[in-house]
Design a protein around this motif. Structure first.
Motif, PDB file in Angstrom:
ATOM      1  N   ASN A 291      43.835  52.512  28.325  1.00  0.00           N
ATOM      2  CA  ASN A 291      44.485  53.268  29.400  1.00  0.00           C
ATOM      3  C   ASN A 291      45.490  52.392  30.146  1.00  0.00           C
ATOM      4  OD1 ASN A 291      43.198  55.664  28.945  1.00  0.00           O
ATOM      5  ND2 ASN A 291      41.628  55.370  30.495  1.00  0.00           N
ATOM      6  N   GLU A 294      48.519  51.964  28.039  1.00  0.00           N
ATOM      7  CA  GLU A 294      49.288  53.218  27.987  1.00  0.00           C
ATOM      8  C   GLU A 294      50.030  53.445  29.295  1.00  0.00           C
ATOM      9  OE1 GLU A 294      46.655  55.809  24.766  1.00  0.00           O
ATOM     10  OE2 GLU A 294      46.189  55.963  26.877  1.00  0.00           O
ATOM     11  N   LYS A 353      48.118  63.062  29.504  1.00  0.00           N
ATOM     12  CA  LYS A 353      48.942  62.581  28.381  1.00  0.00           C
ATOM     13  C   LYS A 353      49.078  63.671  27.318  1.00  0.00           C
ATOM     14  CE  LYS A 353      46.878  58.175  29.338  1.00  0.00           C
ATOM     15  NZ  LYS A 353      45.857  57.205  28.950  1.00  0.00           N
ATOM     16  N   GLY A 360      38.371  59.495  27.079  1.00  0.00           N
ATOM     17  CA  GLY A 360      38.247  58.032  27.232  1.00  0.00           C
ATOM     18  C   GLY A 360      37.377  57.623  28.416  1.00  0.00           C
TER      19      GLY A 360
HETATM   20 MG   LIG Z   1      42.234  57.059  27.664  1.00  0.00          MG
END
Ligand SMILES: [Mg+2]
Ligand SMILES: Nc1ncnc2c1ncn2[C@@H]1O[C@H](COP(=O)(O)OP(=O)(O)OP(=O)(O)O)[C@@H](O)[C@H]1O
Length: 401
Positions: A291, A294, A353, A360
């Protein structure tokens, strides 16, 4: 200013003052004359000191008369020997929400019994009772705040709620999987047969390749959901956090290109190994790190800081054994989690996203819970996000589903 009572021993002495009321002969604490036989000298002081609740008492003119160590600890304040006799607004200036409650003791007609408050500054939840101190004539001479740290209770309740949600979700996912898996397998098999029959048409081959690919993807999603709702069975062993974090970083790098993201890991050398499931712990930190990568889209700084926490008894926990805890913080300086979604990011399937499944952090929470740990998230003042994971060095791990 009121004088301080003599203390028998520095360690055991509560911060208690015989307020100015004593001088007026109005104290309700039994005097030597009226004291019942069998109550030893200093008993009432020891009683306050040994209570496992926070006690904060103020005199009518707003000065601190009693503040025991549990009170300091729950409020996250450092005990100062000079606090007794100071205005409570001054001693509690970093906890204005608590200060407001105490002030209410003299203004409100109805005082809260069993109320709750989340401290803005520390995020802790306290359960409290506010009472007035009255003399035999009924005159108000002060106020007491009696409180307990309910943070752990809140977390346990939240865990219960999550458990219920996951159970309901699990049943639903199993039902969907049952309905969807067979038709999906059918689509894949039949598309395969067609593909073998229509070898001549390049167009048909290309469409059928796409159909097979999409069916496989849909199947993978079904499996992912099933995997998520299945209870975690921990394979507990001694694991070194340094190994877990190293593996998690490389796994996260294999999911998202790291680009120019710098990673610092700060681990004390003497950090105790954790009794946990190394595979699950790797997954936990991989998800956090993924995360972070990202969020920073190839540029930024991730910092992982681990430390052993001082042993602290958790007064609100069912068993009050002191447990050794290790705290791991994962900081990033990405754009941060928008405030309006902050309380939803751990919910299954919540994602911002386009390609995210939103599982997650739900998995992260599930793994933390299975290890009897805690997790919270906060925005960093300087920008970015901090996830804080606290894990017991050895937990009473259970099946969590
Ligand atoms: Mg994630
Ligand atoms: N470090 C972070 N910085 C900013 N936002 C974050 C961070 N970590 C999580 N989030 C937010 O929380 C949401 C949920 O995260 P979670 O990991 O559960 O799902 P996801 O990353 O969207 O999808 P998945 O992990 O399943 O691929 C993200 O979509 C993002 O909006």
């Amino acid at each position: 200013m009121p004088s301080q009572k003599p203390r028998p021993a520095a360690r055991r002495a509560p911060r208690v003052v015989a307020s100015g009321l004593a001088a007026k002969g109005r104290r309700r604490e039994p005097s030597a004359k009226t004291k019942p036989v069998g109550v030893p000298e200093g008993f009432y002081r020891d009683l306050v000191w040994n209570l496992r609740n926070g006690v904060l008492a103020v005199t009518r003119d707003g000065r601190i008369a009693v503040m025991n160590d549990v009170a300091y600890r729950i409020l996250g304040l450092l005990p100062q020997s000079t606090d007794i006799g100071l205005p409570f607004t001054q001693v509690l200036k970093e906890r204005p929400d608590v200060s407001r409650i105490v002030a209410g003791a003299f203004d409100l007609s109805h005082l809260p019994n069993r109320a709750e408050l989340r401290l803005k500054s520390t995020g802790k939840v306290i359960g409290y009772t506010l009472s007035q101190v009255k003399n035999p004539e009924g005159g108000i001479t002060g106020a007491t705040l009696f409180f307990k740290d309910l943070t752990r209770v809140e977390q346990l309740e939240e865990r219960e709620r999550l458990r219920d949600r996951l159970a309901a979700l699990g049943e639903m996912a199993a039902a969907i999987a049952h309905e969807v898996k067979n038709p999906l397998a059918g689509i894949e098999v039949m598309a395969g047969i067609l593909k073998r029959q229509l070898t001549e048409s390049e167009d048909a081959q290309s469409i059928l390749r796409d159909i097979i690919k999409e069916a496989k993807m849909a199947n993978a999603i079904v499996l992912e959901v099933l995997d998520f709702v299945r209870p975690i069975r921990l394979q507990v062993e001694r694991c070194a956090l340094s190994d877990v974090l190293r593996d998690a970083i490389s796994m996260a790098e294999s999911h998202v290109p790291r680009g120019d993201v710098r990673i610092d890991v700060v681990l004390p050398e003497e950090l105790a190994p954790i009794q946990g499931d190394p595979h699950q712990l790797r997954q936990l930190f991989t998800n956090l790190m993924t995360n972070a990568f990202e969020a920073m889209v190839g540029k930024g700084h991730v910092r992982v800081v681990a430390q052993q926490l001082p042993m602290e008894e958790e007064p609100a926990a069912a068993d009050t054994q002191a447990v050794a805890m290790i705290q791991v913080e994962v900081f990033d300086n990405g754009p941060g989690v928008p405030a309006d979604v902050m309380d939803r990011i751990f919910s299954p399937f919540f994602t911002t996203k386009p390609q995210g499944s939103g599982l997650g952090l739900a998995i992260v929470r599930k793994i933390v819970d299975a290890h009897d740990g805690r997790i919270d998230v906060s925005a960093r003042a300087e920008g970015g996000t901090r996830f804080r994971v606290t894990l017991p060095v050895s937990g009473s791990h259970e099946l969590f589903g």
